[in-house]
Design a protein around this motif. Structure first.
Motif, PDB file in Angstrom:
ATOM      1  N   CYS A  74       0.842  -1.187   0.000  1.00 22.21           N
ATOM      2  CA  CYS A  74       0.000   0.000   0.000  1.00 22.21           C
ATOM      3  C   CYS A  74       0.882   1.243   0.000  1.00 22.21           C
ATOM      4  CB  CYS A  74      -0.939   0.027   1.201  1.00 22.21           C
ATOM      5  SG  CYS A  74      -0.104   0.175   2.787  1.00 22.21           S
ATOM      6  N   TRP A  75       0.236   2.377  -0.111  1.00 22.40           N
ATOM      7  CA  TRP A  75       0.879   3.676   0.041  1.00 22.40           C
ATOM      8  C   TRP A  75       0.472   4.235   1.394  1.00 22.40           C
ATOM      9  CZ3 TRP A  75       4.298   5.906  -3.347  1.00 22.40           C
ATOM     10  CH2 TRP A  75       4.443   5.270  -4.588  1.00 22.40           C
ATOM     11  N   VAL A  76       1.432   4.811   2.125  1.00 23.00           N
ATOM     12  CA  VAL A  76       1.159   5.409   3.430  1.00 23.00           C
ATOM     13  C   VAL A  76       1.634   6.859   3.464  1.00 23.00           C
ATOM     14  CG1 VAL A  76       1.240   3.210   4.675  1.00 23.00           C
ATOM     15  CG2 VAL A  76       3.327   4.561   4.457  1.00 23.00           C
ATOM     16  N   PHE A  77       0.918   7.672   4.213  1.00 23.45           N
ATOM     17  CA  PHE A  77       1.253   9.076   4.428  1.00 23.45           C
ATOM     18  C   PHE A  77       1.069   9.347   5.925  1.00 23.45           C
ATOM     19  CE2 PHE A  77       0.720  13.627   4.570  1.00 23.45           C
ATOM     20  CZ  PHE A  77       1.398  14.133   3.479  1.00 23.45           C
ATOM     21  N   PRO A  78       2.080   8.960   6.747  1.00 18.08           N
ATOM     22  CA  PRO A  78       1.927   9.152   8.188  1.00 18.08           C
ATOM     23  C   PRO A  78       2.026  10.630   8.563  1.00 18.08           C
ATOM     24  CG  PRO A  78       4.096   8.247   7.690  1.00 18.08           C
ATOM     25  CD  PRO A  78       3.339   8.303   6.397  1.00 18.08           C
ATOM     26  N   THR A  79       1.171  11.045   9.483  1.00 15.69           N
ATOM     27  CA  THR A  79       1.191  12.437   9.937  1.00 15.69           C
ATOM     28  C   THR A  79       1.621  12.551  11.396  1.00 15.69           C
ATOM     29  OG1 THR A  79      -1.162  12.321  10.455  1.00 15.69           O
ATOM     30  CG2 THR A  79      -0.552  13.180   8.279  1.00 15.69           C
ATOM     31  N   ALA A  80       1.867  11.426  12.053  1.00 18.30           N
ATOM     32  CA  ALA A  80       2.325  11.399  13.434  1.00 18.30           C
ATOM     33  C   ALA A  80       3.057  10.078  13.662  1.00 18.30           C
ATOM     34  CB  ALA A  80       1.154  11.539  14.394  1.00 18.30           C
ATOM     35  N   SER A  81       3.599   9.918  14.848  1.00 16.47           N
ATOM     36  CA  SER A  81       4.406   8.740  15.153  1.00 16.47           C
ATOM     37  C   SER A  81       3.922   8.008  16.398  1.00 16.47           C
ATOM     38  CB  SER A  81       5.864   9.168  15.363  1.00 16.47           C
ATOM     39  OG  SER A  81       6.383   9.788  14.225  1.00 16.47           O
ATOM     40  N   PRO A  82       2.690   7.482  16.372  1.00 11.76           N
ATOM     41  CA  PRO A  82       2.251   6.704  17.533  1.00 11.76           C
ATOM     42  C   PRO A  82       3.053   5.408  17.632  1.00 11.76           C
ATOM     43  CG  PRO A  82       0.648   6.534  15.771  1.00 11.76           C
ATOM     44  CD  PRO A  82       1.691   7.514  15.318  1.00 11.76           C
TER      45      PRO A  82
ATOM     46  N   GLN B  57      -1.963   6.893  12.307  1.00 11.01           N
ATOM     47  CA  GLN B  57      -2.412   8.267  12.097  1.00 11.01           C
ATOM     48  C   GLN B  57      -1.838   8.778  10.786  1.00 11.01           C
ATOM     49  OE1 GLN B  57      -1.952  10.811  15.478  1.00 11.01           O
ATOM     50  NE2 GLN B  57      -2.633  12.624  14.386  1.00 11.01           N
ATOM     51  N   GLY B  58      -2.736   9.103   9.846  1.00 11.22           N
ATOM     52  CA  GLY B  58      -2.350   9.567   8.526  1.00 11.22           C
ATOM     53  C   GLY B  58      -3.293   8.999   7.493  1.00 11.22           C
ATOM     54  N   SER B  59      -2.797   8.820   6.279  1.00 14.36           N
ATOM     55  CA  SER B  59      -3.608   8.283   5.178  1.00 14.36           C
ATOM     56  C   SER B  59      -2.982   7.007   4.642  1.00 14.36           C
ATOM     57  CB  SER B  59      -3.721   9.314   4.053  1.00 14.36           C
ATOM     58  OG  SER B  59      -4.398  10.465   4.502  1.00 14.36           O
ATOM     59  N   ILE B  60      -3.845   6.114   4.153  1.00  6.26           N
ATOM     60  CA  ILE B  60      -3.421   4.869   3.506  1.00  6.26           C
ATOM     61  C   ILE B  60      -4.199   4.750   2.214  1.00  6.26           C
ATOM     62  CG2 ILE B  60      -3.331   2.345   3.656  1.00  6.26           C
ATOM     63  CD1 ILE B  60      -3.142   2.598   6.690  1.00  6.26           C
ATOM     64  N   SER B  61      -3.507   4.355   1.145  1.00  6.73           N
ATOM     65  CA  SER B  61      -4.147   4.247  -0.163  1.00  6.73           C
ATOM     66  C   SER B  61      -3.681   2.997  -0.891  1.00  6.73           C
ATOM     67  CB  SER B  61      -3.783   5.490  -0.994  1.00  6.73           C
ATOM     68  OG  SER B  61      -4.434   5.467  -2.243  1.00  6.73           O
ATOM     69  N   ASN B  62      -4.515   2.537  -1.789  1.00  5.03           N
ATOM     70  CA  ASN B  62      -4.171   1.467  -2.721  1.00  5.03           C
ATOM     71  C   ASN B  62      -3.674   0.190  -2.036  1.00  5.03           C
ATOM     72  OD1 ASN B  62      -3.554   4.237  -4.184  1.00  5.03           O
ATOM     73  ND2 ASN B  62      -4.263   2.775  -5.724  1.00  5.03           N
ATOM     74  N   VAL B  63      -4.409  -0.262  -1.020  1.00  6.73           N
ATOM     75  CA  VAL B  63      -4.077  -1.518  -0.348  1.00  6.73           C
ATOM     76  C   VAL B  63      -4.311  -2.657  -1.325  1.00  6.73           C
ATOM     77  CG1 VAL B  63      -4.732  -3.099   1.506  1.00  6.73           C
ATOM     78  CG2 VAL B  63      -4.619  -0.637   1.944  1.00  6.73           C
ATOM     79  N   ARG B  64      -3.318  -3.519  -1.421  1.00  2.66           N
ATOM     80  CA  ARG B  64      -3.457  -4.684  -2.310  1.00  2.66           C
ATOM     81  C   ARG B  64      -2.734  -5.868  -1.680  1.00  2.66           C
ATOM     82  NH1 ARG B  64      -1.371  -4.575  -8.438  1.00  2.66           N
ATOM     83  NH2 ARG B  64       0.568  -4.167  -7.352  1.00  2.66           N
ATOM     84  N   ILE B  65      -3.416  -7.007  -1.662  1.00  2.00           N
ATOM     85  CA  ILE B  65      -2.822  -8.253  -1.184  1.00  2.00           C
ATOM     86  C   ILE B  65      -2.932  -9.252  -2.321  1.00  2.00           C
ATOM     87  CG2 ILE B  65      -2.946 -10.100   0.502  1.00  2.00           C
ATOM     88  CD1 ILE B  65      -4.240  -8.050   2.412  1.00  2.00           C
ATOM     89  N   THR B  66      -1.793  -9.764  -2.741  1.00  2.00           N
ATOM     90  CA  THR B  66      -1.762 -10.704  -3.855  1.00  2.00           C
ATOM     91  C   THR B  66      -1.209 -12.013  -3.344  1.00  2.00           C
ATOM     92  OG1 THR B  66      -1.271  -8.835  -5.326  1.00  2.00           O
ATOM     93  CG2 THR B  66      -0.941 -11.052  -6.215  1.00  2.00           C
TER      94      THR B  66
END
Length: 178
Positions: free
Chosen positions: A58-66, A166-175
């Motif tokens: 996937c693509w990740v865009f973290p906005t914090a560091s929990p 915390q942030g955004s996640i896009s285009n999750v794919r499991i093959t």
């Protein structure tokens, strides 16, 4: 997906107008505020990886560091696998597997804050490799079959809201099989 798995949003996980690619069709990333929101997909034989090759990405865009946020995986109840960040604020890429015994591997490569990065967990035979932007970040050998979890696949945190991302996640794919 062609598998038509139902996705359930928990908490206030929301689809935004933000993503790693310009998308005229309106398909964007899901935003997670780090306060217990996550997505689930009911357990399926599609997620029983056993000893097969697979890629979870996937693509990740973290906005914090929990601490220890789960990006995705079947890592609650009957643990199988997960890709996440380390258990400190450094955002080191990490993966955990359970094939009768736990393997927990943490890279020394941090996922950058406030920018899109591609993450992937790849199994090829007994080799597991976590990739960050196409570069191997950490690897390990895991023999045997991964536990067949009966819990939901979760995205953006664990089932029940534990270990929130915390942030955004896009285009999750499991093959499975590749």
């Amino acid at each position: 997906s062609t598998s038509a798995h139902a996705i359930t949003a928990n908490g206030n996980a929301t689809q935004g107008s933000f993503g790693p690619f310009a998308r005229p069709d309106g398909e964007w990333a899901v935003s997670f505020d780090g306060a217990g929101d996550y997505l689930t997909v009911p357990d399926s034989e599609d997620f029983n990886m056993g000893s097969e090759n697979f890629t979870a990405e996937c693509w990740v865009f973290p906005t914090a560091s929990p601490s220890q946020p789960i990006i995705m995986g079947q890592w609650s109840g009957s643990y199988s696998w997960a890709i996440q960040f380390s258990n400190n604020s450094s955002r080191y890429l990490r993966f955990i597997t359970n094939a009768g015994s736990m393997v927990d591997q943490v890279s020394s490569t941090a996922v950058p804050l406030n920018q899109w990065s591609h993450v992937a967990l790849v199994r090829n035979g007994t080799s597991f490799v976590a990739y960050l932007n196409g570069t191997s970040a950490v690897s390990s050998t895991v023999s045997g079959s991964l536990t067949n979890s009966t819990n939901a696949l979760s995205i953006g945190g664990g089932v029940g809201g534990a270990q929130p991302y915390q942030g955004s996640i896009s285009n999750v794919r499991i093959t499975k099989g590749t």
